[in-house]
Structure formats: structure tokens, C-alpha cells
Design a protein around this motif. Sequence first.
Motif, short mmCIF file in Angstrom:
data_model
loop_
_atom_site.label_atom_id
_atom_site.label_comp_id
_atom_site.label_asym_id
_atom_site.label_seq_id
_atom_site.Cartn_x
_atom_site.Cartn_y
_atom_site.Cartn_z
N ASN A 94 0.82 -1.22 0.00
CA ASN A 94 0.00 0.00 0.00
C ASN A 94 0.85 1.27 0.00
OD1 ASN A 94 -2.45 -1.38 -0.03
ND2 ASN A 94 -2.59 -1.43 2.21
N PHE A 95 2.10 1.16 0.45
CA PHE A 95 3.01 2.29 0.47
C PHE A 95 4.00 2.25 -0.70
CE2 PHE A 95 1.56 2.24 4.87
CZ PHE A 95 1.22 3.57 5.03
N GLY A 96 3.63 1.53 -1.74
CA GLY A 96 4.44 1.51 -2.96
C GLY A 96 5.65 0.60 -2.93
N GLN A 97 5.69 -0.34 -2.01
CA GLN A 97 6.85 -1.23 -1.89
C GLN A 97 6.59 -2.61 -2.48
OE1 GLN A 97 9.81 -0.07 -0.93
NE2 GLN A 97 8.77 1.88 -0.80
N GLY A 98 5.62 -2.73 -3.36
CA GLY A 98 5.28 -4.02 -3.97
C GLY A 98 6.45 -4.64 -4.71
N LYS A 99 7.24 -3.80 -5.38
CA LYS A 99 8.39 -4.32 -6.13
C LYS A 99 9.39 -4.99 -5.18
CE LYS A 99 12.08 -2.98 -9.23
NZ LYS A 99 12.88 -1.89 -9.79
N ARG A 100 9.62 -4.38 -4.03
CA ARG A 100 10.56 -4.95 -3.05
C ARG A 100 10.02 -6.27 -2.48
NH1 ARG A 100 15.55 -3.00 -3.71
NH2 ARG A 100 15.35 -0.81 -4.19
N ILE A 101 8.74 -6.34 -2.25
CA ILE A 101 8.14 -7.57 -1.74
C ILE A 101 8.29 -8.67 -2.78
CG2 ILE A 101 5.97 -8.65 -1.04
CD1 ILE A 101 7.20 -6.68 1.03
N ASP A 102 8.02 -8.34 -4.04
CA ASP A 102 8.19 -9.32 -5.12
C ASP A 102 9.64 -9.78 -5.23
OD1 ASP A 102 5.49 -9.07 -5.64
OD2 ASP A 102 5.77 -7.72 -7.37
N GLU A 103 10.59 -8.85 -5.03
CA GLU A 103 12.01 -9.21 -5.07
C GLU A 103 12.37 -10.17 -3.95
OE1 GLU A 103 14.09 -5.49 -5.00
OE2 GLU A 103 13.61 -5.05 -7.10
N LEU A 104 11.76 -9.99 -2.79
CA LEU A 104 12.01 -10.89 -1.66
C LEU A 104 11.52 -12.30 -1.97
CD1 LEU A 104 12.90 -11.48 1.23
CD2 LEU A 104 10.71 -10.57 2.01
N VAL A 105 10.31 -12.41 -2.50
CA VAL A 105 9.77 -13.72 -2.88
C VAL A 105 10.64 -14.35 -3.96
CG1 VAL A 105 7.81 -14.90 -3.96
CG2 VAL A 105 7.41 -13.15 -2.23
#
Length: 148
Positions: free
Chosen positions: A36-47
Motif C-alpha cells: 500500500n506504500f508503494g513497496q510491492g516491487k521490493r516484496i516481489d524481489e524478496l519472494v
Amino acid sequence: MAAIALLGKTDGYLGNPKVRIPLPGYIEDASKILKNFGQGKRIDELVTSTNRAAEAAVPMGRDLLVSAVRSMNFNDAKNIVQGGETSVTNFFAEKTRPPLGMKFLPVVTQATAKSLDGLYLIIGEEKKRSAKTRSAPAARSSRGCLAL
């Protein structure tokens, strides 16, 4: 060792929904907020990095699996033949799970730690950026209050 060939390549884990490694529960919960705070790309990178680490670790298990086959005795073979559809899987799990875990864990832990470091770095940068935005004079109204 067909399983090693299938899993030990790019998208062996990440591209296979049956074995794809998700984020642990508490991180998954936090990831919803971070997205929600625009960190979706980082979450995807972690996965992605976690699954890539698993893909890199799988070939390290080949020797242990081959050793399990070579050490098979008559009772093991009999149990496999008489044990049903999962008997081979059960045999390998019994003989190799602890040592495979010992081999895989450092690889996956290291990749996950790097991804988490990157995620926290970006969270910190976003926090600093938002603090600067809130304290910038242009963000204030004529009455000295923050503009909404």
C-alpha cells in the motif's frame, strides 16, 4: 534425479505454484501494508530471491540422494515396493531430510537476508523522503499547519 532437474533451474520453484515458497505469515501480513506504500516491487524481489535461492540449493542435494540409493538395503527396497505411491518419497525424506536441510538453509538464509536488507533500506529511504516532504515549507499552509 528428475526432481533436481525440474526444481534446480530458473523458475523451478518460483514458476511452479505447487512448490513456490511464499513469504512467512508475519512477513506476508506486513507485505500487504508495504504494498500500500508503494513497496510491492521490493516484496516481489524478496519472494523471487527466496525461490531463486531454493533453485540454487537443490543441485547441492544430488550427492545425498544418490548416497541414499546406494545405501539402500533389502528392507528399504521391500518397503518401497510394498509401500504404495508415496513409499519412494518417504524413503528419501527419511534418509535425506536433515542433511538436505543443513545444506539448503545457509543458501536460502543468505538470499533472504540480502533481500530483507534491501527492503529495510528502501523503507528507511521512504521514511526519510516522507519526513522531508512533511517538513518542507511548501507543504505548509499560510496558517503554519501542514496542508492536507
